[in-house]
Motif scaffolding. Structure first.
Motif, PDB file in Angstrom:
ATOM      1  N   GLY A   1      41.733  59.866 105.215  1.00  0.00           N
ATOM      2  CA  GLY A   1      40.858  60.964 104.807  1.00  0.00           C
ATOM      3  C   GLY A   1      40.452  60.815 103.356  1.00  0.00           C
ATOM      4  O   GLY A   1      40.931  59.934 102.629  1.00  0.00           O
ATOM      5  N   ARG A   2      39.517  61.680 102.911  1.00  0.00           N
ATOM      6  CA  ARG A   2      39.140  61.612 101.507  1.00  0.00           C
ATOM      7  C   ARG A   2      38.748  62.985 100.969  1.00  0.00           C
ATOM      8  O   ARG A   2      38.276  63.858 101.698  1.00  0.00           O
ATOM      9  N   LEU A   3      39.004  63.139  99.670  1.00  0.00           N
ATOM     10  CA  LEU A   3      38.597  64.343  98.941  1.00  0.00           C
ATOM     11  C   LEU A   3      37.695  63.911  97.806  1.00  0.00           C
ATOM     12  O   LEU A   3      38.055  63.035  97.014  1.00  0.00           O
ATOM     13  N   LEU A   4      36.526  64.516  97.753  1.00  0.00           N
ATOM     14  CA  LEU A   4      35.617  64.319  96.627  1.00  0.00           C
ATOM     15  C   LEU A   4      35.578  65.623  95.854  1.00  0.00           C
ATOM     16  O   LEU A   4      35.333  66.685  96.434  1.00  0.00           O
ATOM     17  N   THR A   5      35.861  65.568  94.556  1.00  0.00           N
ATOM     18  CA  THR A   5      35.876  66.793  93.760  1.00  0.00           C
ATOM     19  C   THR A   5      34.934  66.646  92.581  1.00  0.00           C
ATOM     20  O   THR A   5      34.905  65.617  91.898  1.00  0.00           O
ATOM     21  N   LEU A   6      34.101  67.669  92.375  1.00  0.00           N
ATOM     22  CA  LEU A   6      33.002  67.628  91.405  1.00  0.00           C
ATOM     23  C   LEU A   6      33.382  68.433  90.166  1.00  0.00           C
ATOM     24  O   LEU A   6      33.860  69.571  90.284  1.00  0.00           O
ATOM     25  N   GLU A   7      33.180  67.860  88.991  1.00  0.00           N
ATOM     26  CA  GLU A   7      33.603  68.511  87.744  1.00  0.00           C
ATOM     27  C   GLU A   7      32.584  68.225  86.644  1.00  0.00           C
ATOM     28  O   GLU A   7      32.222  67.072  86.415  1.00  0.00           O
ATOM     29  N   ALA A   8      32.158  69.263  85.937  1.00  0.00           N
ATOM     30  CA  ALA A   8      31.162  69.108  84.882  1.00  0.00           C
ATOM     31  C   ALA A   8      31.751  68.530  83.601  1.00  0.00           C
ATOM     32  O   ALA A   8      31.065  67.830  82.848  1.00  0.00           O
ATOM     33  N   ASP A   9      33.015  68.824  83.332  1.00  0.00           N
ATOM     34  CA  ASP A   9      33.622  68.520  82.031  1.00  0.00           C
ATOM     35  C   ASP A   9      34.406  67.207  82.125  1.00  0.00           C
ATOM     36  O   ASP A   9      35.394  67.104  82.864  1.00  0.00           O
ATOM     37  N   ALA A  10      33.997  66.203  81.344  1.00  0.00           N
ATOM     38  CA  ALA A  10      34.616  64.871  81.441  1.00  0.00           C
ATOM     39  C   ALA A  10      36.094  64.897  81.037  1.00  0.00           C
ATOM     40  O   ALA A  10      36.899  64.137  81.581  1.00  0.00           O
ATOM     41  N   HIS A  11      36.462  65.782  80.098  1.00  0.00           N
ATOM     42  CA  HIS A  11      37.873  65.885  79.708  1.00  0.00           C
ATOM     43  C   HIS A  11      38.700  66.461  80.855  1.00  0.00           C
ATOM     44  O   HIS A  11      39.783  65.947  81.169  1.00  0.00           O
TER      45      HIS A  11
ATOM     46  N   ALA B   1      55.727  68.019  91.495  1.00  0.00           N
ATOM     47  CA  ALA B   1      54.502  67.281  91.158  1.00  0.00           C
ATOM     48  C   ALA B   1      53.401  68.244  90.735  1.00  0.00           C
ATOM     49  O   ALA B   1      52.647  67.976  89.791  1.00  0.00           O
ATOM     50  N   LEU B   2      53.314  69.368  91.421  1.00  0.00           N
ATOM     51  CA  LEU B   2      52.273  70.329  91.070  1.00  0.00           C
ATOM     52  C   LEU B   2      52.597  71.049  89.770  1.00  0.00           C
ATOM     53  O   LEU B   2      51.705  71.339  88.974  1.00  0.00           O
ATOM     54  N   GLN B   3      53.884  71.313  89.533  1.00  0.00           N
ATOM     55  CA  GLN B   3      54.273  71.907  88.256  1.00  0.00           C
ATOM     56  C   GLN B   3      53.961  70.942  87.119  1.00  0.00           C
ATOM     57  O   GLN B   3      53.468  71.356  86.056  1.00  0.00           O
ATOM     58  N   ALA B   4      54.187  69.649  87.345  1.00  0.00           N
ATOM     59  CA  ALA B   4      53.862  68.645  86.327  1.00  0.00           C
ATOM     60  C   ALA B   4      52.367  68.627  86.040  1.00  0.00           C
ATOM     61  O   ALA B   4      51.945  68.489  84.882  1.00  0.00           O
ATOM     62  N   ALA B   5      51.555  68.791  87.069  1.00  0.00           N
ATOM     63  CA  ALA B   5      50.096  68.819  86.874  1.00  0.00           C
ATOM     64  C   ALA B   5      49.689  70.024  86.024  1.00  0.00           C
ATOM     65  O   ALA B   5      48.851  69.916  85.122  1.00  0.00           O
ATOM     66  N   LEU B   6      50.309  71.165  86.287  1.00  0.00           N
ATOM     67  CA  LEU B   6      49.997  72.362  85.494  1.00  0.00           C
ATOM     68  C   LEU B   6      50.443  72.176  84.049  1.00  0.00           C
ATOM     69  O   LEU B   6      49.715  72.548  83.109  1.00  0.00           O
ATOM     70  N   ASN B   7      51.640  71.610  83.853  1.00  0.00           N
ATOM     71  CA  ASN B   7      52.141  71.394  82.488  1.00  0.00           C
ATOM     72  C   ASN B   7      51.231  70.449  81.720  1.00  0.00           C
ATOM     73  O   ASN B   7      50.902  70.695  80.554  1.00  0.00           O
ATOM     74  N   ALA B   8      50.814  69.351  82.375  1.00  0.00           N
ATOM     75  CA  ALA B   8      49.936  68.384  81.701  1.00  0.00           C
ATOM     76  C   ALA B   8      48.582  68.999  81.396  1.00  0.00           C
ATOM     77  O   ALA B   8      47.983  68.727  80.343  1.00  0.00           O
ATOM     78  N   SER B   9      48.087  69.830  82.291  1.00  0.00           N
ATOM     79  CA  SER B   9      46.788  70.482  82.068  1.00  0.00           C
ATOM     80  C   SER B   9      46.865  71.424  80.868  1.00  0.00           C
ATOM     81  O   SER B   9      45.959  71.459  80.028  1.00  0.00           O
ATOM     82  N   ARG B  10      47.957  72.156  80.808  1.00  0.00           N
ATOM     83  CA  ARG B  10      48.144  73.089  79.691  1.00  0.00           C
ATOM     84  C   ARG B  10      48.263  72.318  78.385  1.00  0.00           C
ATOM     85  O   ARG B  10      47.624  72.657  77.381  1.00  0.00           O
ATOM     86  N   ALA B  11      49.041  71.228  78.395  1.00  0.00           N
ATOM     87  CA  ALA B  11      49.224  70.414  77.183  1.00  0.00           C
ATOM     88  C   ALA B  11      47.908  69.810  76.720  1.00  0.00           C
ATOM     89  O   ALA B  11      47.702  69.589  75.526  1.00  0.00           O
ATOM     90  N   ALA B  12      47.007  69.538  77.649  1.00  0.00           N
ATOM     91  CA  ALA B  12      45.705  68.951  77.312  1.00  0.00           C
ATOM     92  C   ALA B  12      44.683  70.010  76.920  1.00  0.00           C
ATOM     93  O   ALA B  12      43.521  69.675  76.654  1.00  0.00           O
ATOM     94  N   GLY B  13      45.121  71.278  76.901  1.00  0.00           N
ATOM     95  CA  GLY B  13      44.237  72.339  76.418  1.00  0.00           C
ATOM     96  C   GLY B  13      43.321  72.943  77.469  1.00  0.00           C
ATOM     97  O   GLY B  13      42.398  73.696  77.133  1.00  0.00           O
ATOM     98  N   LEU B  14      43.555  72.629  78.741  1.00  0.00           N
ATOM     99  CA  LEU B  14      42.710  73.210  79.786  1.00  0.00           C
ATOM    100  C   LEU B  14      43.041  74.682  79.985  1.00  0.00           C
ATOM    101  O   LEU B  14      44.195  75.091  79.789  1.00  0.00           O
ATOM    102  N   PRO B  15      42.068  75.503  80.372  1.00  0.00           N
ATOM    103  CA  PRO B  15      42.359  76.926  80.600  1.00  0.00           C
ATOM    104  C   PRO B  15      43.265  77.106  81.825  1.00  0.00           C
ATOM    105  O   PRO B  15      43.284  76.274  82.725  1.00  0.00           O
ATOM    106  N   ASP B  16      44.009  78.213  81.813  1.00  0.00           N
ATOM    107  CA  ASP B  16      45.024  78.477  82.833  1.00  0.00           C
ATOM    108  C   ASP B  16      44.381  79.227  84.011  1.00  0.00           C
ATOM    109  O   ASP B  16      44.734  80.364  84.298  1.00  0.00           O
ATOM    110  N   ILE B  17      43.438  78.580  84.690  1.00  0.00           N
ATOM    111  CA  ILE B  17      42.658  79.290  85.725  1.00  0.00           C
ATOM    112  C   ILE B  17      42.678  78.589  87.084  1.00  0.00           C
ATOM    113  O   ILE B  17      41.847  78.889  87.937  1.00  0.00           O
ATOM    114  N   ALA B  18      43.626  77.681  87.284  1.00  0.00           N
ATOM    115  CA  ALA B  18      43.768  77.089  88.628  1.00  0.00           C
ATOM    116  C   ALA B  18      44.156  78.177  89.620  1.00  0.00           C
ATOM    117  O   ALA B  18      44.673  79.238  89.240  1.00  0.00           O
TER     118      ALA B  18
END
Ligand code: SAH
Ligand code: DHB
Ligand code: MG
Length: 225
Positions: free
Chosen positions: A88-98, A28-45
């Protein structure tokens, strides 16, 4: 990824890959990285073993409410959210809408329902959290723009309780933090963050250097007293 000269970066990367395959291999985490890369996000996780470390700490602390500053594609958010109890809950803050859109898809695909990705610069969303008394959080993970870290730390003090943990990524920056004459605002931000973390009497804190697939950097850990 920049690395200073002469460091055995290839060995760090090879060992990191070896350890990640042993301890943090996850479709699942590898899939998240692959999708992020495909969407053009920088490789900085965070790296896989660092993500697993965040997960272990959140679980060991019994964190029920987690705040993350800097979502990117939701990779660290998934590791953290998996440590939460069902209510439980996680709130995560992000500046970039994409980035936030990609993260929401990754988080949903990972089967996690108790995560909210909130779009906006943390310079606005963190003070808004304080004003609306949405805290306190048991764990805050700071991983957004480095010049913002000093403010994120100040606001984290108002969003936590005694016993809460504050963790921050990228606090060594290839060793640039030991240059007192540094004029890069990102390095200066980390230097001020580390000074605050060390001197604020309400924290007991440390910084651990890391090497691996992300090069030479470090993670800060603090408990709120
Ligand atoms: N925690 C993520 C990586 C975050 S990278 C992981 O390990 O998977 C840093 C993120 O912070 C980027 O997505 C960037 O868009 C976001 N960011 C940068 N400046 C910000 C700000 N002022 N407020 C909120 N997010 C910001
Ligand atoms: C970079 C790395 C990070 O882990 C991060 O949160 C932001 C930027 C970088 O290498 O540029
Ligand atoms: Mg980071």
């Amino acid at each position: 990824m920049s690395r200073s000269g002469g460091e055995p970066a290839q060995l760090w990367t090879d060992v990191d890959a070896h350890l990640a395959a042993m301890f943090a291999d996850d479709d699942a985490l590898q899939a998240a990285l692959n999708a992020s890369r495909a969407a053009g996000l920088p490789d900085i996780a965070v790296s896989a073993v660092q993500g697993k470390l965040l997960h272990i700490i959140a679980r060991a602390a019994g964190a029920r409410a987690i705040l993350e500053v800097g979502t990117l594609g939701g990779y660290s958010a998934i590791w953290l959210a998996r440590a939460l109890p069902a209510d439980g809950r996680l709130l995560t803050l992000e500046a970039d809408a994409h980035h936030a859109d990609v993260a929401r898809q990754n988080i949903e695909r990972a089967g996690l329902a108790n995560v909210e990705v909130r779009v906006g610069v943390a310079q606005e969303t963190m003070p808004a959290l304080i004003a609306s008394q949405e805290g306190p959080f048991d764990l805050v993970f700071i991983d957004a723009d480095k010049d913002g870290y000093p403010n994120y730390l100040r606001w984290s003090l108002q969003l936590t309780h005694p016993g809460s943990l504050i963790i921050a990524d990228n606090v060594v920056r290839q060793g640039k933090i030991i240059d007192d004459a540094a004029n890069d605002p990102q390095v200066q931000g980390i230097q001020e963050f580390n000074r605050m973390l060390a001197s604020e009497p309400r924290f007991s804190a440390t910084v651990i250097q890391t090497v691996g697939i992300k090069g030479h950097d470090g993670l800060a850990f603090a408990v709120v007293l």
